[in-house]
Write an enzyme that holds these catalytic residues in place. Structure first.
Site, PDB file in Angstrom:
ATOM      1  N   SER A 102       0.175 -46.616  15.438  1.00 23.60           N
ATOM      2  CA  SER A 102       0.854 -47.131  14.252  1.00 23.60           C
ATOM      3  C   SER A 102      -0.112 -47.105  13.073  1.00 23.60           C
ATOM      4  O   SER A 102      -0.585 -46.028  12.701  1.00 23.60           O
ATOM      5  CB  SER A 102       1.417 -48.521  14.526  1.00 23.60           C
ATOM      6  OG  SER A 102       2.319 -48.916  13.521  1.00 23.60           O
ATOM      7  N   ASP A 105      11.443 -42.699  16.727  1.00 26.84           N
ATOM      8  CA  ASP A 105      10.717 -43.827  16.137  1.00 26.84           C
ATOM      9  C   ASP A 105      11.425 -44.308  14.875  1.00 26.84           C
ATOM     10  O   ASP A 105      11.512 -43.573  13.891  1.00 26.84           O
ATOM     11  CB  ASP A 105       9.291 -43.376  15.800  1.00 26.84           C
ATOM     12  CG  ASP A 105       8.386 -44.540  15.419  1.00 26.84           C
ATOM     13  OD1 ASP A 105       8.909 -45.582  14.991  1.00 26.84           O
ATOM     14  OD2 ASP A 105       7.165 -44.387  15.529  1.00 26.84           O
ATOM     15  N   HIS A 145       9.017 -46.622  18.602  1.00 23.30           N
ATOM     16  CA  HIS A 145       7.664 -46.700  18.049  1.00 23.30           C
ATOM     17  C   HIS A 145       6.616 -46.932  19.131  1.00 23.30           C
ATOM     18  O   HIS A 145       5.440 -46.645  18.926  1.00 23.30           O
ATOM     19  CB  HIS A 145       7.607 -47.827  17.011  1.00 23.30           C
ATOM     20  CG  HIS A 145       6.368 -47.811  16.177  1.00 23.30           C
ATOM     21  ND1 HIS A 145       5.918 -46.677  15.531  1.00 23.30           N
ATOM     22  CD2 HIS A 145       5.473 -48.793  15.880  1.00 23.30           C
ATOM     23  CE1 HIS A 145       4.819 -46.963  14.863  1.00 23.30           C
ATOM     24  NE2 HIS A 145       4.521 -48.233  15.072  1.00 23.30           N
TER      25      HIS A 145
END
Length: 722
Positions: free
Chosen positions: A592, A667, A699
């Site tokens: 991330s 995602d 994600h």
């Protein structure tokens, strides 16, 4: 010692990764289902419910699973499989249970069903009020309420593109739900979000015979955002009014609170730039703004980020606690609604200014963060909080006297504490862990007097394994002044005369802290696994992260990645100083924001980092969502240089080492476009990244996919860095 080490077990990823078949066996023992019934501790287990006397720890069985299911079956109300989701909402001996079809109150004295309420088959976002026994919930994008007598009303009837009763503003500003019952349950405030004008992001479901388009509403930085309003529904009249807060375009409505008398609704309103916050109050019957709005106003040249609803004093409903970072750290301020003042703006110590509409007293001070309010002890006139006062690596409970501001530590000083406050505030259930304590659970008097009752002292199930040495310390940040915490893991069977490869695990973004005083200092299972394979593992909590104050966090404003990377390079300097790290074999991995950092470090410091694995990375902040992205970067239109500097596509030609990018194909947080456009830029620039995708995943990867993921990441470092 070598013989002893050889006798111990070695880890596999099945042991260390969530989704692995032995993962949960290596977690310290815990007690699930602990809660309070007033000042009596409740232990809801699999087969029965017990009370625990906080004075002496004596346990008594209240009811068994068989007894409850027999009662539910007789009423055709379904069944439960354990007692870990029960509650005791009243002083009376009534236990609330939830089946898939009903809510039911069981009278534990009479051993009978005292009341029940049906739950609609598709009910989501359930929000039940103990005062009225009304249940608010959503089906698809509309809001419904079922009253105590079982009557169901559809509160909203909106077309596609408008969502009611759900979380808004993409869960920023501490928002986690979309319905807010008044204290007695007579009124329901709720969010209505019109996102019909927001761009559809074309997510694709590839599991169908022909791939199916399943778009998400995704407002990217600088583009059109959704519009939110706040409704108030009255179940007695069936009428809904909306708060007259003005045009909702490019505004955020957060931290909704009710006055104790249910006559007023409070909320904090922000502009789209997120640099001005106003506390406003509205009439719950008419929606009209009340005199004196805004009651409090705060402006900062970078951003203001309210995270917490108001907390009214239970013994004086004319006063409430407001939380603010205006002095540089999140602190408590007591506001007195009986004493209106209209002063000029004051300069805030952390920059910007503030105006107070009510007479205000600061309750906490010091270079530490109030993390939240747990509740109150009305008898002692204290508010119970969690804070980082002991050190920034911990969360500890404190009692703060509302009259004097004096603080008192509750429970053991050591460790990360997860705390539940009893009904009167007299006790807490304190579940904590530290580097030396696998887990302790205790009932602790908040007075600091009297003995604690130990409910559990867990052992460390990893003692049978050959563990690496894990240490924590500090290094100086790139500014030469700020202390940064690091976690260092040496290889298993460490030999100081060898040269080892090293991997930096990084996150580095706002609202994150990777190192705490917990078991293994928060080291993830993969970090330990890599140490077993012969890697030095380092994590540095750089500037820009959480729990160190506003200046520590907002130094990255309008230039995400720049200062954070400088601090990570200081971590590299630390590694090189150790003598046993091979300077030519340094890698980096993160997910991330950490994927953004990993890719950025591989491009910017390509003479240092040889191998990287970037998961779900942000590549171009112009592709990220409005609320988070614009808080830290402003808009692409107002900060073109900042966006350009952080646009990794523009530096795709700088890739020298081996970089693998891994994403979930669907995602919804960091959309696939980030990585896909980076691949295109690398092709155009003639560089050669590697790429892997998890079809159908979002994600993050969960279950068996997570084990597979870390097998792949490990293999990449083994192939290219070892």
């Amino acid at each position: 010692m070598n013989v002893v080490a050889q006798e111990k077990k070695s880890f596999t990823l099945e042991d260390l990764m969530p989704g692995g078949n032995n993962y949960y066996n290596l977690l310290p023992q815990n007690i699930y289902g602990l809660q309070w019934w007033g000042d009596v501790c409740i232990k809801g287990d699999i087969d029965d419910v017990k009370t625990i006397d906080p004075a002496n720890g004596k346990e008594s069985v209240l009811i068994t699973l068989q007894e409850v299911n027999d009662l539910l079956a007789a009423g055709k109300l379904g069944k439960i499989h354990h007692f870990r989701s029960i509650s005791f909402p009243y002083a009376e001996k009534l236990m609330l249970v939830n089946t898939t079809t009903h809510k039911a109150l069981i009278d534990l004295n009479k051993k009978e069903i005292a009341w029940n309420q049906p739950i609609a088959p598709k009910a989501a976002n359930q929000d039940w009020n103990k005062g009225s026994r009304s249940l608010a919930y959503t089906i698809d994008n509309n809001l419904f309420v079922t009253t105590a007598d079982g009557k169901t009303v559809q509160v909203t009837n909106e077309p596609e593109g408008i969502v009611c009763g759900q979380s808004v503003h993409r869960n920023e500003f501490g928002i986690s739900k979309g319905t807010f019952w008044s204290p007695k349950g007579n009124l329901l405030a709720f969010y209505r979000m019109d996102q019909s004008m927001v761009t559809d992001y074309p997510q694709v479901n590839t599991s169908t015979r022909i791939a199916t388009l399943e778009p998400d509403k995704y407002p990217m930085a600088g583009m059109t955002s959704h519009k939110v309003t706040v409704g108030v529904y009255n179940p007695a009249t069936g009428k809904t009014i909306y708060l007259k807060a003005g045009d909702p375009t490019d505004r955020y409505f957060t931290n909704i609170s009710w006055s104790p008398d249910e006559k007023s609704v409070y909320m904090i309103e922000l502009n789209r730039d997120q640099n001005e916050a106003k506390l406003c109050c509205y009439d719950a019957e008419t929606g009209d703004p009340l005199n004196g709005n805004p009651l409090y106003e705060e402006v900062h040249p970078k951003y203001v980020e309210p995270q917490h609803a108001l907390a009214f004093l239970p013994w004086d409903h004319t006063k409430f606690i407001y939380q603010s970072q205006r002095d540089g750290y999140n602190r408590l301020y007591l506001m007195d609604t009986k004493n209106s003042v209209y002063p000029e703006s004051h300069e805030a110590p952390a920059g910007g200014s503030y105006r107070e509409g009510y007479k205000t007293k600061q309750l906490t001070q010091g270079e530490w963060v109030v993390q939240g309010v747990l509740g109150f002890n009305e008898k002692t006139k204290e508010v119970i909080i969690m804070s980082t006062e002991v050190p920034p690596l911990q969360s500890n409970a404190y009692a703060v006297n509302v009259n004097t501001g004096k603080r008192r530590l509750i429970g053991n000083k050591d460790g990360m504490h997860s705390v539940q406050l009893s009904g009167s505030g007299k006790y807490v259930i304190d579940n904590y862990t530290s580097f030396t304590i696998p887990r302790n659970i205790e009932i602790v008097p908040t007075s600091g007097k009297g003995k604690s009752i130990n409910l559990l002292t867990a052992t460390n199930p990893m003692e049978a394994y050959n563990m690496p040495e894990i240490t924590v310390g500090t290094i100086k940040a790139a500014d030469g002044e700020t202390d940064l915490y690091y976690r260092l893991i040496k290889p298993v069977n460490f030999d100081p005369n060898k040269k080892y490869p090293a991997v930096i695990y990084v996150y580095g973004g706002p609202h994150a802290q990777m190192i705490h005083n917990t078991r293994n200092y928060d080291a993830r299972g993969w970090d330990i696994y890599m140490a077993q394979l012969g890697y030095v593992m380092l994590t540095v909590d750089n500037r820009g992260g959480d729990n160190r104050g506003l200046e520590f966090e907002n130094c990255t404003f309008r230039q995400l990645g720049t200062e954070e990377m400088k601090d990570q390079v200081k971590g590299v300097d630390f590694l090189k100083s150790l003598g046993y790290v091979d300077d030519n074999r340094i890698g980096v991995h993160g997910w991330s924001f950490g994927g953004f950092m990993t890719t950025n470090l591989m491009l910017t410091y390509n003479d240092i980092f040889k191998v990287g694995v970037a998961g779900g990375p942000v590549i171009d902040w112009a592709y990220y969502e409005i609320m988070y992205g614009e808080r830290y970067m402003d808009t692409p239109q107002s900060n073109p240089e900042g966006y350009k500097k952080a646009n990794l596509k523009l530096r795709a030609g700088d890739l020298k080492g081996r970089l693998e990018i891994i994403i979930g194909a669907n995602d919804p947080t960091c959309v696939p476009q980030h990585s896909i456009t980076f691949l295109r830029a690398c092709i155009d620039a003639g560089t050669q990244p590697d790429f892997f995708m998890y079809p159908g995943d979002g994600h993050n990867m969960f279950g068996r996919d997570r084990v597979h993921l870390y097998e792949r990441i490990t293999r990449y470092f083994e192939d290219h860095l070892k």
